[in-house]
Design a protein around this motif. Structure first.
Motif, mmCIF file in Angstrom:
data_model
loop_
_atom_site.group_PDB
_atom_site.id
_atom_site.type_symbol
_atom_site.label_atom_id
_atom_site.label_comp_id
_atom_site.label_asym_id
_atom_site.label_seq_id
_atom_site.Cartn_x
_atom_site.Cartn_y
_atom_site.Cartn_z
ATOM 1 N N ASN B 78 13.257 -6.043 -0.671
ATOM 2 C CA ASN B 78 11.988 -6.656 -0.251
ATOM 3 C C ASN B 78 11.570 -6.211 1.143
ATOM 4 N N CYS B 80 9.872 -3.136 3.201
ATOM 5 C CA CYS B 80 9.104 -1.938 2.934
ATOM 6 C C CYS B 80 9.694 -0.726 3.643
ATOM 7 N N GLU B 85 9.838 3.205 -3.458
ATOM 8 C CA GLU B 85 9.349 2.126 -4.312
ATOM 9 C C GLU B 85 10.048 0.835 -3.880
ATOM 10 N N THR B 87 10.121 -3.231 -4.809
ATOM 11 C CA THR B 87 9.631 -4.076 -5.906
ATOM 12 C C THR B 87 9.971 -5.554 -5.793
ATOM 13 N N LEU B 93 5.605 -5.402 -9.072
ATOM 14 C CA LEU B 93 5.501 -4.410 -7.997
ATOM 15 C C LEU B 93 5.984 -3.027 -8.420
ATOM 16 N N PHE B 96 4.915 0.432 -6.792
ATOM 17 C CA PHE B 96 4.422 0.303 -5.415
ATOM 18 C C PHE B 96 5.311 1.118 -4.481
ATOM 19 N N SER B 98 5.737 2.161 -0.794
ATOM 20 C CA SER B 98 5.213 1.677 0.485
ATOM 21 C C SER B 98 4.715 2.821 1.370
ATOM 22 N N VAL B 201 8.529 -8.444 2.545
ATOM 23 C CA VAL B 201 7.600 -9.063 1.595
ATOM 24 C C VAL B 201 7.841 -10.571 1.638
ATOM 25 N N PHE B 321 -0.649 -10.414 -5.509
ATOM 26 C CA PHE B 321 -0.178 -9.580 -6.620
ATOM 27 C C PHE B 321 -1.048 -9.863 -7.830
ATOM 28 N N TYR B 326 -2.524 -2.395 -6.016
ATOM 29 C CA TYR B 326 -1.249 -1.672 -6.068
ATOM 30 C C TYR B 326 -0.371 -2.348 -7.117
ATOM 31 N N GLY B 327 0.718 -1.678 -7.412
ATOM 32 C CA GLY B 327 1.680 -2.261 -8.339
ATOM 33 C C GLY B 327 1.202 -2.180 -9.777
ATOM 34 N N PRO C 47 2.023 -5.747 0.554
ATOM 35 C CA PRO C 47 3.164 -6.639 0.707
ATOM 36 C C PRO C 47 3.824 -6.433 2.072
#
Lengths: 94, 487, 479
Positions: B78, B80, B85, B87, B93, B96, B98, B201, B321, B326-327, C47
């Motif tokens: 969690n 970035c 990736e 998630t 996610l 995604f 970052s 996150v 979300f 994204y994601g 995020p």
């Protein structure tokens, strides 16, 4: 007491599709948990101030200075769908 | 030489003596992962570069300078990390990548740290067992039929299984300390604001804090030296000087006052854990500390207050979300309400797991019209009372001692269908998050089944040094931390 | 059926603040960039990202609060307003709920009874959302997040306005005040100033408010007024025919001139406001307030009163001057060097204003300096150029940026006043208009004006009209 109707209302607010077969179980879960947290009703909290942050800080400010942005390509590289430099979503009805 | 079984400070000593290199250490840990992770499943994904380049450029060769720690590290899924990736072990996610580094990741990279991969976790840190992951559960290295705790279960298991030298986790209600306890390692949750949350996150923004999971207390201090400090991008980051935490590693607790809350010995406490904590109290007395029973009268309400405040914040934090920017997106097949709302509802229904949806719903409920005062406001007020209890205690005591968790690691699947009993496994760790104070979990025994038992120490805000001093002293005079699972 | 109704209106104005960067991140706060080029992880709501408040946005908000005679809260916080919309990246808007920057202010307007105080309930800071465009051919919508995170101040009135006209007047006065503060370009076309209205009616004498409707989608003050007029009429019709007004949000259709309900029958909003845990509270102490107060410009009403007093202007002249802060400032600069305020005001409010309107531009964009304007006015006053030619000189001046003297000599616009050159024209005109000459002789001297006009034309506007009049009169009486 949380009713199935409450749960459906919350699901709609939270934008989560809730299939009929999950409704019963979720209603029970939420009823149990809300029943547990209801123990707070026993406390006399009339003159107590709420705490939003345990470590009290104030006045975190940034200067009015422009910093680099992402490029359009970088921003859209994340998008599930994109079109004409924009993020694409299903047609929105106002 | 089994490099992977060493602590970071032992490896740094070897670097200084030129007995090994970062490349060698990284390779050794990576081969350990390759050998074991199919059984432990500590990682959600490995760093994309990991198999090919044995370590990051910054780490090569530069091992002698101060502040440079080329140590292989596991990062919770969690935080970035640019180009990777990330998630949160959630399907929503997936995909995604970052475009930026979290503050802590930047600090790790700057210190020469070598990222091995992203550790498995409960989806969005919702859980205490690492069973709620879209990648499947992580297993406890001490007994693969048991959970590693959570939500930083992958981070804890990676360190306990020597699949990482150390790891970063995040702690909202015990998510560093409880898995550290279940896996027999050291986990520290710093004071709120001590470590920047930028790039973490969010689960519950007013409670989240990043911290180290390590094999011993010395490593905990070292990793704190790397990650702690002010960051202008986080409004809740505290602009105070950071001490050298290794200076707190003093083997002496003469005269230190230890309070043990009587409330910690209530219902639900496993007798074996109780015995271990009582033995710990005696040990601390022998080492010169003054150990006394105290009362924290409002702590029994902590779990209830926590589940209101944390889920309320989470319900809002997870609103982003939505499959737009994204994601992952689920495009609806047929129209129910309208195309946009259908897309939102189906993306979120299929993208989030059951526990995430439960918490989002609970949080939405406690904030909704007509219930705010009854739940959210009450939760925030009880938070005040719990903080007052602790503030008062720290007027007379240097640290507060409790078990970290009421039981040792439970069986996989044991609590899956009873969310409430899962929530209660955080009963001892939650108060520190509500009050924003630092707390550490260190090993203090084993159950008859051979499962680790942990104790928790709490100190007043920004007194991580006191925690490290007491924990270090206890560790130097016991052997628990030297035990390894038989894998 | 003689029931009398009273109209009750409250307005919400959203004003974009012209900071350099956005309110919670470092992206540029500019209008008109290609889509999604002024975006970053923070304003896209990626995020892990966190907001940090732009100090300038806070100072601007305090400035607006002070200009609206409001009380500045010494302790403010930000709250999350939770709802889903594709132009809202985080699923919530960072706004202020119970502790806004400013509260309890007022704006003075005028109605038939005289001055009227319109209460300002609150003014709070928030972030703007992105822009949603509908692509009907592609059966989809497209989102541009450039605007996301633009600082907004929302100014909410008490329900004090009693007619669409009052609402219109309030908006114009508010806009003028905001323009004076230089915290926004206040351009409705660009969306930097937007207005929503709440309207209800009640029988005269009744204390309780009637059921209100909320009107959106008005893109000029004129359309706010039209929408309100339409809606007041609709309310009356519904109530008089025994119906009930539904509380709802309606969209104004400027082309059709009607309000209409929204197509998406969304359930009632439940915004779930709570304090944003990613931001800390802010303290606004007296030192900051005093500092902002010291930077406040003279506001329109005060300037109006001073101009009247200091320059002995009519209320009308002063009123036109203050409608544009730059013009009022220019006026005073001219007055420093040329002590004929009335003449300067006439030129500014007349010829210069006309040029600005025709060129659709502001004074600042015209090539006009106080020195040049004074030189021109003096030339006209001294009879060097005629009034008419003077206006031509002004047009040229604005195009070229040259001084009046240069233009006059370049274009040969200098007034002709010597008798010998003018006499030839006079002779010719008299010769060509025997009937008019006869009329004058019969005692209708006003017809002289016609001959002067003809002579002016003949001279290409260069003749001195006073001199012409003199010569024509003398010539006819001598005949």
């Amino acid at each position: 007491m949380i009713t199935k109707k409450d749960v459906q209302y919350i699901a709609a607010l939270a934008r989560v599709d809730l299939p009929e077969d999950k409704l019963e179980g979720l209603t029970k879960n939420l009823t149990d948990i809300v029943g547990y947290v209801k123990q707070l009703q026993k406390l006399d909290l009339k003159d107590i101030k709420p705490t939003s942050h345990a470590v009290p800080l104030t006045d975190a400010l940034r200067k009015d200075i422009v910093k680099p942005s992402l490029s359009n390509a970088q921003a859209l590289s994340l998008a599930p769908q994109a079109k004409d430099g924009c993020f694409k979503v299903p047609l929105v009805i106002e | 030489m089994k490099l992977h079984s060493l602590t970071a400070h032992q490896i740094i000593d070897l670097y200084r003596e030129k007995k090994t290199s970062p490349q060698e250490v990284f390779k050794d840990v990576l081969s350990r992962i390759n050998a074991l992770d199919s059984r432990v499943h500590a990682y959600a994904r490995l760093y994309r570069d990991a198999p090919t380049s044995c370590c990051h450029k910054t780490a090569v060769g530069v091992v002698s300078t101060q502040g440079n720690y080329p140590i292989p590290i596991a990062i919770k899924d969690n935080m970035c990390t640019q180009g990777e990736e990330i998630t949160c072990s959630s399907r929503i996610l997936k995909g995604f990548y970052s475009p930026y580094d979290a503050h802590v990741v930047k600090k790790i990279k700057q210190s020469g740290g070598m990222i091995l991969g992203f550790a498995n976790m409960d989806e969005f840190a919702f859980g205490s067992s690492t069973e709620n992951s879209c990648y499947g559960p992580t297993y406890n290295p001490w007994d693969l039929s048991r959970v590693p705790g959570g939500s930083s279960g992958g981070s804890a298991a990676s360190v306990a299984a020597d699949e990482a030298i150390w790891a970063l986790g995040s702690d909202t209600g015990g998510s560093i300390r409880q898995p550290a306890c279940f896996c027999g390692i050291v986990g520290l949750k710093p004071t709120y604001g001590r470590v920047s949350r930028y790039g973490l996150v969010a689960f519950a923004s007013s409670l989240d804090q990043i911290g180290p999971l390590t094999k011993d207390v010395t490593d905990s201090a070292l990793l704190m030296n790397i990650i702690a400090g002010y960051d202008e991008r986080d409004s809740t980051s505290v602009n105070e000087p950071v001490p050298d935490y290794t200076k707190a590693l003093v083997n002496d607790i003469h005269g230190i006052k230890v309070g043990v809350p009587q409330e910690a010995f209530g219902q639900g406490l496993d007798p074996q854990v109780r015995k271990a904590i009582e033995a710990t109290m005696n040990q601390l007395k022998k080492l010169g500390a003054n150990v006394k029973k105290i009362s924290l009268p409002h702590t029994p309400y902590a779990v209830a207050a926590y589940y209101i405040v944390a889920t309320a914040e989470a319900s809002s934090n997870l609103a982003r979300f939505d499959g737009v920017r994204y994601g992952w997106r689920q495009s609806p097949t047929d129209v129910r309400k309208n195309a946009l709302i259908d897309m939102y509802e189906e993306t979120r229904a299929k993208g989030f797991g059951d526990e995430a949806k439960r918490r989002i719903m609970l949080g939405t409920y406690v904030l909704s019209s007509g219930y705010y005062d009854a739940y959210y406001l009450r939760g925030q007020k009880v938070r005040t009372l719990i903080k007052q209890d602790l503030d008062n205690a720290f007027k007379d005591y240097d640290v507060i001692l409790t078990p970290t968790a009421p039981t040792t690691a439970f069986k996989i699947g044991e609590k899956t269908f009873d969310p409430l009993s899962m929530y209660l496994s955080d009963i001892y760790t939650i108060p520190a998050n509500l009050a924003g104070i630092p707390a550490i979990s260190i090993p203090c025994g084993f159950s008859a089944q051979g499962m680790p038992i942990g104790m928790q120490l709490m100190a007043k805000a920004f007194d991580e040094e006191m925690l490290l001093r007491v924990a270090f002293t206890y560790e130097q005079n016991t052997e628990w931390h030297t035990k390894k699972p038989n894998l | 059926m003689t029931q009398q109704f009273e109209t009750v209106i409250g307005l919400e104005v959203h004003l974009q603040l012209s900071t350099k960067a956005k309110i919670f991140c470092g992206c540029a706060n500019v209008f008109g960039s290609p889509p999604n080029t002024n975006v970053c992880p923070v304003c896209l709501g990626l995020p892990g990202t966190l907001p940090v408040l732009n100090n300038q946005a806070l100072l601007y908000a305090i400035k607006v609060g002070l200009a609206l005679n409001a009380e500045i809260n010494p302790f403010i916080k930000f709250d999350r307003k939770n709802y889903y919309y594709p132009d809202l990246p985080k699923g919530y808007q960072i706004s202020q709920y119970d502790l806004p920057v400013a509260k309890d202010g007022f704006v003075m307007i005028k109605n038939e009874q005289g001055p009227k105080r319109v209460g300002i309930k609150r003014a709070h800071l928030e972030e703007d959302a992105g822009k949603l465009m509908h692509d009907n051919t592609g059966n989809c919508s497209l989102v541009d997040y450039n605007r996301t995170g633009t600082p907004l101040i929302e100014i909410v009135t008490e329900p004090d306005l009693r007619s669409p006209q009052e609402a219109y007047d309030y908006l114009n006065i508010l806009k003028l005040i905001l323009q004076y503060l230089e915290v926004s370009d206040c351009d409705m076309e660009k969306g930097s100033l937007r207005c929503d209205a709440n309207v209800s009616i009640r029988p005269v004498g009744q204390k309780e408010f009637g059921t209100k409707t909320e009107l959106k989608n008005m893109n000029s003050f004129r359309s706010v007024k039209s929408a309100l007029e339409y809606e007041v009429g609709r309310h009356q019709q519904v109530i008089l025919s025994g119906g009930k007004i539904m509380q709802e949000t309606l969209l104004w259709d400027d082309e059709k001139g009607v309000t209409a309900g929204m197509r998406s029958k969304e359930q009632a909003h439940d915004y779930r406001y709570f304090p944003d845990p990613d931001l800390v509270p802010f303290t606004i102490d007296d030192k900051i307030i005093d500092q902002v107060r010291a930077e406040l410009p003279e506001l329109p009403q005060a300037k109006l009163e001073r101009l009247i007093k200091q320059y002995d202007l009519s209320e009308y002249d002063a009123g036109v001057l203050i409608m544009d802060k730059a013009v009022a400032y220019f006026f005073e600069q001219c007055c420093e060097k040329y002590h004929q305020p009335k003449k300067i005001a006439n030129w500014l409010n007349g010829a210069v204003l006309k040029e600005m309107n025709e060129r659709k531009t502001s004074l600042g964009n015209l090539k006009l300096t106080p020195a040049h304007l004074i030189e021109l006015i003096q030339a006209v006053e001294d009879g060097v150029v005629s009034n008419l030619a003077g206006k031509e000189v002004l047009t040229d001046m604005l195009d070229s940026g040259y001084s009046a003297g240069t233009i006059v000599s370049q274009k040969g616009l200098a007034q002709v006043s010597d008798d010998s050159s003018l006499m030839a024209i006079v002779e010719e005109i008299i010769h060509q208009n025997p009937t008019v000459v006869e009329q004058i002789k019969q005692g209708k001297p006003s017809a002289t004006g016609f001959l002067v006009g003809q002579a002016m034309k003949k001279s290409g506007g260069k003749a001195n009209p006073k001199k012409l009049n003199e010569l024509i009169t003398r010539r006819i009486s001598n005949a």
